[in-house]
Design a protein around this motif. Structure first.
Motif, PDB file in Angstrom:
ATOM      1  N   MET A  38       0.833  -1.208   0.000  1.00  0.00           N
ATOM      2  CA  MET A  38       0.000   0.000   0.000  1.00  0.00           C
ATOM      3  C   MET A  38       0.865   1.255   0.000  1.00  0.00           C
ATOM      4  SD  MET A  38      -3.201  -1.053   0.112  1.00  0.00           S
ATOM      5  CE  MET A  38      -4.138   0.279   0.821  1.00  0.00           C
ATOM      6  N   ASN A  74      -0.589  -2.952   5.421  1.00  0.00           N
ATOM      7  CA  ASN A  74       0.429  -2.612   4.425  1.00  0.00           C
ATOM      8  C   ASN A  74       1.703  -3.392   4.693  1.00  0.00           C
ATOM      9  OD1 ASN A  74       2.060  -1.306   2.551  1.00  0.00           O
ATOM     10  ND2 ASN A  74       2.364   0.495   3.827  1.00  0.00           N
ATOM     11  N   GLU A  76       4.369  -2.980   2.582  1.00  0.00           N
ATOM     12  CA  GLU A  76       5.396  -2.148   1.937  1.00  0.00           C
ATOM     13  C   GLU A  76       6.256  -2.948   0.962  1.00  0.00           C
ATOM     14  OE1 GLU A  76       7.728  -0.009   4.845  1.00  0.00           O
ATOM     15  OE2 GLU A  76       6.009   0.152   6.172  1.00  0.00           O
ATOM     16  N   CYS A  77       5.791  -4.099   0.544  1.00  0.00           N
ATOM     17  CA  CYS A  77       6.557  -4.980  -0.351  1.00  0.00           C
ATOM     18  C   CYS A  77       7.821  -5.485   0.356  1.00  0.00           C
ATOM     19  CB  CYS A  77       6.913  -4.244  -1.648  1.00  0.00           C
ATOM     20  SG  CYS A  77       7.212  -5.346  -3.028  1.00  0.00           S
ATOM     21  N   LYS A  78       7.745  -5.613   1.693  1.00  0.00           N
ATOM     22  CA  LYS A  78       8.891  -6.103   2.473  1.00  0.00           C
ATOM     23  C   LYS A  78       8.508  -7.410   3.138  1.00  0.00           C
ATOM     24  CE  LYS A  78      11.406  -1.912   3.458  1.00  0.00           C
ATOM     25  NZ  LYS A  78      11.946  -1.042   4.482  1.00  0.00           N
ATOM     26  N   SER A  79       9.359  -8.418   2.962  1.00  0.00           N
ATOM     27  CA  SER A  79       8.992  -9.754   3.430  1.00  0.00           C
ATOM     28  C   SER A  79       8.790  -9.815   4.938  1.00  0.00           C
ATOM     29  CB  SER A  79      10.044 -10.762   2.997  1.00  0.00           C
ATOM     30  OG  SER A  79      11.300 -10.409   3.507  1.00  0.00           O
ATOM     31  N   LYS A  81       7.800  -7.510   6.978  1.00  0.00           N
ATOM     32  CA  LYS A  81       6.540  -6.855   7.347  1.00  0.00           C
ATOM     33  C   LYS A  81       5.351  -7.712   6.915  1.00  0.00           C
ATOM     34  CE  LYS A  81       8.212  -2.266   7.911  1.00  0.00           C
ATOM     35  NZ  LYS A  81       9.653  -2.532   7.794  1.00  0.00           N
ATOM     36  N   VAL A 106       7.074 -11.114  -0.942  1.00  0.00           N
ATOM     37  CA  VAL A 106       6.320 -11.147   0.317  1.00  0.00           C
ATOM     38  C   VAL A 106       5.438 -12.398   0.366  1.00  0.00           C
ATOM     39  CG1 VAL A 106       4.703  -9.888   1.786  1.00  0.00           C
ATOM     40  CG2 VAL A 106       6.336  -8.633   0.406  1.00  0.00           C
TER      41      VAL A 106
END
Lengths: 402, 345
Positions: A38, A74, A76-79, A81, A106
């Motif tokens: 997001m 969200n 954030e395109c971070k694995s 997270k 992710v």
């Protein structure tokens, strides 16, 4: 106030807090967890579309009388997270089904989380073929897998453009996968080795050196595999470098995202790519969808990430309607299993995707990559009011690329 | 506020009393007290909080390590997250490609980070302040970019299915089991940090921090101690990285080691108090919890974190650790004054 009274109030507040948490976990809603990227304007719109469609289901009476309670987070395109979101949604919100994620990097670790927890996971946008190759019985993919896209692209390129292709590959999971798969397909289908390969950063801004080298290599086509904004910059710079329009520009699946023609402008004209949905689709459902997206989100020609978000909610709706759900804490695991089995029973769903979507029970890519139809699309006009045309529509064999 | 200070005061006194019996006693007791935390969290809340406890332990290890180079030795570094990445990728690669056990891969990952610590520390010999920060930032970001573009290191897909540690038939494959490992690592890390602080090396670090010229005049080998601080700090980062890589689901990606992670780490030690070991621990706990509780307000998170950092620097330049130290020092001073006046009367 005495210490006793202070302690009493604190204990009371803690009691209310714990009771509140317990009550929220015990409601009879169908809990849907969503983790998506997001952070970009489009990413937010895709997430919003999922939420809006869920709201509409609730407004029309819910699923078999039960409301959907969705929580959007969200990643954030971070694995890390995404993993945290998935664990939170599964253990804290006690979701019945998990939707996510946008990014393959992710979705990949989340597959392990949902498999271990026994929660059905339905993927809206990730195309990396490793996701379903992991063999989880709990994962289902709505978008077309990268292995199919590569086959379609390579066939068209080899037969219509040429075999001397340069590759510019960004370092995000989906683009890298698209790039590798395309090279492998060009080799296996046409015996063609890459004329030039360069790996660039996810958010690279300067491609001029690569473009000069590609220009001097005299290639038939350039494949640019990158996320939307990066791809748009690369396209523009390919013309600035003097590479003529006769050298065809081939996009990875994210070429379908609206920032590509919007940012690249005239440089987007002629770019073609494989995607799951064409805004130029003449079916009535597609016309209505395009109008709805324009009205709701101000996007003229919705890309396949919009259509996939929409199709995902429809498939989830069908599965939830067919699942025999108890919706109490004691039956949470049974409900999750029932939803998984109901998704596996979705056959020949005809929505916005260019072909039918079908799943089955086996934990194999053949069963869980439900969408096998890719459509080849080309931009006929760039800019904000971009236009597209459909070049071909291909349904790939189920075992392709395995 | 006084009540909080009082609690810290009592904890500090209790630790001192226990340490007087045996220096390891407070640590063993603390470890024993924290062991049932997963069961408590699971009973009161849910398993997600056990995952959070694991993350906190890893962040504690990172922030305590960063405090050694930044807090004790006064060297500005913004490349710590690069060392964390080196530890994670090295340990993961050794496990995945050679099939070696975690117990071999993990120390090798720590050593790899330690060696990289020398490289990160070398600019500190000639640079200071903002220049050193820029140099370390560049090195840290280079590591991430190298991981992002090298297929062997996972490139864009990341490293998948990194095996969980095992001891015999016991596997650390759940968050509850993994907690025992990260808790032990965090406790050892904190204990060693205190030991370093109280040793001659720790005093040399502080001398370098206060005044490099004065330290050199008094016989402190400034270059050696600056590099040593970077290496020790890197060893901590390597350990944290290795633990992060092997934690279920065993997946790392270059996006886990960006500048945002570095800023979050800096916030932990700034909030806790630069140069205070307990401060770093408190900072790691508070920042992780605040971050978690604000996950759903993702649009405002960067603003919240940025504002917090600015406000702390303005109003609490020494962080929570500094405030506690001030309270304890004031309390000791008042007690000693009262003692003196009682003796006089």
């Amino acid at each position: 106030m005495s210490i006793f009274n202070k302690n009493f109030i604190a204990a009371g507040m803690a009691g209310v807090f714990v009771a509140g948490m317990a009550a929220s976990a015990m409601s009879a809603d169908i809990r849907v967890g969503i983790t998506m990227r997001m952070i970009s304007e489009n990413g937010q719109r895709y997430g919003q579309m999922v939420m809006d469609e869920i709201d509409m289901i609730n407004e029309s009476g819910g699923i078999n009388g039960n409301m959907l309670k969705a929580t959007l987070m969200n990643d954030e395109c971070k694995s890390d997270k995404g993993v945290a979101n998935a664990i939170k949604l599964i253990n804290q919100q006690k979701v019945h089904i998990l939707i996510g994620s946008t990014c393959s990097s992710v979705s990949l670790p989340i597959v392990d989380i949902t498999e271990k927890a026994g929660v059905p996971q339905i993927i809206p946008h990730s195309t990396n073929d490793k996701i379903t190759k992991k063999g989880s019985a709990w994962v289902f993919r709505v978008p077309v897998s990268g292995r199919y896209y590569a086959g379609v692209n390579a066939k068209y390129v080899g037969e219509n453009i040429g075999k001397k292709i340069a590759y510019l590959c960004a370092a995000d999971a989906a683009s890298q996968n698209d790039c590798d798969a395309m090279q492998s397909q060009m080799k296996s289908q046409h015996g063609a080795d890459p004329a030039y390969v360069a790996q660039v950063q996810e958010k690279e801004v300067d491609f001029r050196t690569h473009m000069q080298k590609i220009k001097s290599a005299g290639v038939d086509g350039i494949m640019i595999a990158a996320l939307a904004e990066t791809m748009a910059r690369a396209l523009t710079q390919s013309y600035e470098a003097g590479i003529p329009a006769s050298v065809r520009r081939i996009g990875s699946s994210s070429a379908s995202n609206s920032p590509v023609p919007s940012i690249a402008g005239d440089a987007a004209k002629g770019v073609f790519f494989a995607a799951a949905y064409a805004a130029a689709d003449s079916r009535p459902i597609a016309r209505l969808f395009n109008e709805m997206v324009k009205k709701r989100y101000g996007v003229n020609s919705p890309d396949h990430d919009f259509s996939q978000a929409y199709d995902l909610v429809r498939i989830t709706e069908i599965a939830l309607k067919n699942a025999d759900l108890k919706l109490d804490d004691e039956n949470l695991a049974a409900d999750r299993t029932a939803i998984r089995d109901a998704i596996a029973n979705v056959k020949d769903y005809n929505g916005l995707a260019s072909g039918p979507i079908s799943f089955c029970a086996a934990a194999t890519p053949q069963c869980r990559d439900g969408n096998r139809t890719a459509v080849l699309i080309a931009y006929t006009k760039g800019g904000k009011d971009y236009k597209t045309e459909v070049l071909a529509r291909v349904t790939m064999p189920i075992d392709f690329g395995l | 506020m006084t009540a909080i200070y009082s609690i810290f005061g009592r904890i500090s006194e209790t630790i001192e009393k226990l340490a007087a019996i045996h220096r390891l006693l407070p640590w063993i007791l603390a470890f024993a007290l924290l062991l049932p935390l997963p069961q408590i969290l699971s009973a009161l809340f849910n398993d997600y909080y056990i995952y959070l406890a694991n993350k906190i332990c890893i962040f504690i290890l990172l922030s305590v390590g960063l405090n050694i180079v930044k807090g004790f030795c006064g060297q500005v570094t913004v490349g710590h997250v690069g060392l964390y990445a080196i530890g994670a990728v090295s340990s993961a690669l050794i496990s995945l490609h050679f099939g070696w056990s975690f117990w071999l891969a993990f120390p090798i990952g720590i050593l790899a980070a330690g060696l990289a610590g020398i490289v990160v520390g070398l600019p500190s010999v000639r640079l200071e302040g903002a220049y050193l920060a820029l140099a370390t930032l560049g090195l840290g970001e280079s590591v991430r970019i190298m991981i992002a573009v090298t297929p062997l290191f996972g490139s864009s897909t990341g490293l998948l299915s990194i095996p969980a540690p095992t001891i015999g038939s016991f596997t650390f494959d759940s968050y509850t089991n993994y907690y025992y490992l990260v808790l032990a690592a965090a406790m050892i890390g904190i204990y060693l940090s205190f030991s370093i602080l109280r040793s001659a090396t720790g005093r040399a670090f502080m001398a370098v921090r206060e005044d490099t010229v004065a330290a050199a005049v008094h016989g402190v080998n400034v270059t050696k101690y600056k590099l040593l601080a970077f290496v020790i700090s890197a060893l901590y980062a390597g350990a944290a990285g290795g633990l992060f890589a092997h934690m279920p689901p065993g997946y790392i990606h270059h996006n886990n080691f960006t500048i945002i992670e570095m800023v979050t780490l800096l916030l932990m030690i700034v909030l806790g108090g630069i140069g205070h070991i307990w401060g770093g621990i408190i900072g790691a706990i508070i920042v992780t919890i605040i971050y978690d509780q604000t996950l759903e307000f993702y649009f405002y998170q960067p603003l919240l974190f940025g504002l917090t950092m600015v406000l702390i620097v303005i109003f609490m330049p020494r962080g929570i650790g500094g405030m506690i130290d001030r309270y304890l020092a004031t309390k000791k001073f008042i007690a000693s004054q009262e003692e003196k006046s009682n003796a006089a009367s």
